[in-house]
Design an enzyme around this catalytic site. Structure first.
Site, PDB file in Angstrom:
ATOM      1  N   HIS A   1       0.803  -1.223   0.000  1.00  0.00           N
ATOM      2  CA  HIS A   1       0.000   0.000   0.000  1.00  0.00           C
ATOM      3  C   HIS A   1       0.834   1.271   0.000  1.00  0.00           C
ATOM      4  O   HIS A   1       0.505   2.249   0.662  1.00  0.00           O
ATOM      5  CB  HIS A   1      -0.970   0.013   1.191  1.00  0.00           C
ATOM      6  CG  HIS A   1      -1.987  -1.067   1.141  1.00  0.00           C
ATOM      7  ND1 HIS A   1      -2.641  -1.530   2.257  1.00  0.00           N
ATOM      8  CD2 HIS A   1      -2.455  -1.807   0.106  1.00  0.00           C
ATOM      9  CE1 HIS A   1      -3.470  -2.503   1.917  1.00  0.00           C
ATOM     10  NE2 HIS A   1      -3.370  -2.677   0.609  1.00  0.00           N
TER      11      HIS A   1
ATOM     12  N   HIS B   1      -9.669   0.997  -1.877  1.00  0.00           N
ATOM     13  CA  HIS B   1      -9.654  -0.100  -0.894  1.00  0.00           C
ATOM     14  C   HIS B   1     -10.877  -0.080   0.021  1.00  0.00           C
ATOM     15  O   HIS B   1     -10.796  -0.453   1.188  1.00  0.00           O
ATOM     16  CB  HIS B   1      -8.371  -0.006  -0.063  1.00  0.00           C
ATOM     17  CG  HIS B   1      -7.959  -1.307   0.572  1.00  0.00           C
ATOM     18  ND1 HIS B   1      -8.582  -1.831   1.673  1.00  0.00           N
ATOM     19  CD2 HIS B   1      -6.983  -2.189   0.259  1.00  0.00           C
ATOM     20  CE1 HIS B   1      -8.008  -2.974   2.030  1.00  0.00           C
ATOM     21  NE2 HIS B   1      -7.032  -3.214   1.179  1.00  0.00           N
TER      22      HIS B   1
ATOM     23  N   GLU C   1     -10.524  -4.319  -5.514  1.00  0.00           N
ATOM     24  CA  GLU C   1      -9.489  -3.328  -5.789  1.00  0.00           C
ATOM     25  C   GLU C   1      -8.992  -3.468  -7.226  1.00  0.00           C
ATOM     26  O   GLU C   1      -8.145  -4.304  -7.516  1.00  0.00           O
ATOM     27  CB  GLU C   1      -8.320  -3.498  -4.831  1.00  0.00           C
ATOM     28  CG  GLU C   1      -8.712  -3.465  -3.363  1.00  0.00           C
ATOM     29  CD  GLU C   1      -7.580  -3.938  -2.471  1.00  0.00           C
ATOM     30  OE1 GLU C   1      -6.468  -3.368  -2.559  1.00  0.00           O
ATOM     31  OE2 GLU C   1      -7.790  -4.889  -1.693  1.00  0.00           O
TER      32      GLU C   1
END
Length: 344
Positions: free
Chosen positions: A80, A155, A287
Site C-alpha cells: 500500500h 480499498h 481493488e
C-alpha cells in the site's frame, strides 16, 4: 500544506449519499436504499477520520538500472505504498461541485524519493455521482521527471447488507476473470497466470462468498485477471456483488487489467462507526489495479509510467436492486424523500 486538516465531504444526489475524506481520498460512508426503500450504509468505517491513519516483493525493484528500496511495512514486503502512502496523506480539494451530478476532485503532489519511489508525481482523484445510483472514480497520475511504477487502488470494504450486519459470507459474487495470479507464502504473486475453472477461486458464475472460502486458507486475497467481461464506454465488467437479504446489487466496471478480491481476512474486533464491531469477513474489497509486484515480474502488464504520460484508473460503481420492477419504484420514492437534503 502544513495547515491542512483531515475533513469529510459529502456528495448527495437525493438517492445516494457518499462521505469522502481528504485523508487518502477515503470513502467513509456510502448510503443507498435497500428493498425496503430505506437508506443503508454499505461501507465499513469509523466515526472520525483518525483511525484511518500493493505489494512489492521484499520492498525492492530495479528501474533503468537503478535499484530502489521501499519501506518494509508488511514483512518481508512493501504494501500500500509504504509507511505513509497516498492513503495516509492529506489531499487538497481542487474542486467540489453540487447539483444533479455532484463531484469532488482531490489532488496530491508526491515528491521525488517519497517512500522510496523515484520521481515527482502529480495525482488527482475525482468522485462523481453520474446518475441516481452510480458513482464514478477517476484516478490519474502524471510523473514529472522520472519513470516510476504507478498502480493506484481503491480499498473500500463493502457490505451490501449494511456495514453493521455481520459477515459477507452469504453475499453472491461474480468476477469476469478466467485466471488469477497465484501467490507465495507472503501473498506475493509468483509470476504465474493460472486458470481457475472448477477451483475454489472460480467466480465466473455467481456463487456464495462462503461456499469454498475454507479451501483457500484464511480467505480470498488474490488478484484476478480481468479477461472475459463485456465492455461499455471503454470499461470492462469486473465484478457483480449481490446481497440476498437487502436485494442490493453492486456492479463494478474498470479499465485496469486486474482486481484484488479480498474478504477481510484479518479484520478482528475492530471498533467501527455507530458502535459497530467488525470481525473476520465483515466486508469485501474489489481493488481494480495493475498486477501486484508487476515491477519485478516481466511477463505481467507493465506499471511503469514515463514522464509526461498520464496513468488512468477508472471505476464505475453501479448500484441497483435485484428485482428490477421493484427497483425503479423504490429509487424514485427514496429520491423524493431525500431531495431536500443539503450538500456540504
Amino acid at each position: 500544506m502544513a495547515d491542512q486538516k483531515a475533513e469529510i465531504f459529502e456528495l448527495n444526489n437525493g438517492t445516494m449519499k457518499v462521505l469522502i475524506s481528504n485523508l487518502g481520498c477515503t470513502i467513509t460512508s456510502l448510503s443507498v436504499p435497500g428493498k425496503d426503500g430505506k437508506l443503508g450504509d454499505v461501507v465499513l468505517g469509523f466515526d472520525s477520520v483518525e483511525p484511518y491513519l500493493n505489494r512489492i516483493k521484499e520492498g525492492k525493484f530495479t528501474l533503468n538500472g537503478t535499484q530502489y528500496s521501499l519501506p518494509i511495512n508488511k514483512p518481508p514486503n512493501s504494501l500500500h505504498g509504504g509507511n505513509k502512502g497516498y492513503d495516509k496523506q492529506i489531499w487538497q480539494v481542487a474542486e467540489h461541485k453540487t447539483g444533479d451530478k455532484p463531484s469532488i476532485t482531490f489532488k496530491y503532489h508526491s515528491h521525488d524519493g517519497e517512500e522510496g519511489y523515484p520521481g515527482s508525481v502529480f495525482v488527482t482523484a475525482t468522485y462523481t455521482l453520474t446518475s441516481s445510483t452510480t458513482m464514478r472514480l477517476d484516478m490519474e497520475a502524471v510523473p514529472e521527471n522520472k519513470p516510476t511504477p504507478i498502480s493506484l487502488a481503491q480499498h473500500t470494504y463493502w457490505n451490501l447488507a449494511g456495514h453493521n450486519s455481520g459477515d459477507v459470507l452469504d453475499h453472491r459474487v461474480q468476477i469476469w476473470a478466467n485466471h488469477i495470479t497465484p501467490v507465495d507464502e507472503n501473498t506475493v504473486p509468483t509470476g504465474e497466470i493460472k486458470p481457475i475453472k472448477g477451483t475454489p477461486f472460480d467466480f465466473t458464475a455467481e456463487r456464495r462468498v462462503g461456499e469454498a472460502i475454507h479451501e483457500v486458507g484464511l480467505g480470498y486475497d488474490h488478484n484476478y485477471v480481468l479477461d472475459c467481461g463485456e465492455e461499455k464506454e471503454g470499461l470492462k465488467h469486473a465484478a457483480k456483488v449481490r446481497d440476498p437479504s437487502s436485494s442490493r446489487v453492486l456492479n463494478l466496471w474498470t479499465n485496469t487489467p486486474g482486481m484484488q478480491f479480498y474478504t477481510g481476512n484479518y479484520v478482528n474486533g475492530v471498533q467501527g462507526k455507530g458502535g459497530a464491531v467488525y470481525n473476520k469477513h465483515a466486508g469485501l474489497c474489489l481493488e481494480t489495479q495493475g498486477f501486484p509486484n508487476a515491477i519485478n515480474t516481466p511477463n505481467f502488464p507493465s506499471v511503469v509510467v514515463q514522464p509526461g504520460e498520464k496513468y488512468r484508473n477508472t471505476m464505475l460503481f453501479e448500484f441497483q436492486l435485484s428485482s428490477l420492477s421493484r427497483c425503479s419504484t423504490l429509487w424514485q420514492k427514496q429520491k423524493s424523500s431525500l431531495v431536500l437534503q443539503m450538500v456540504c
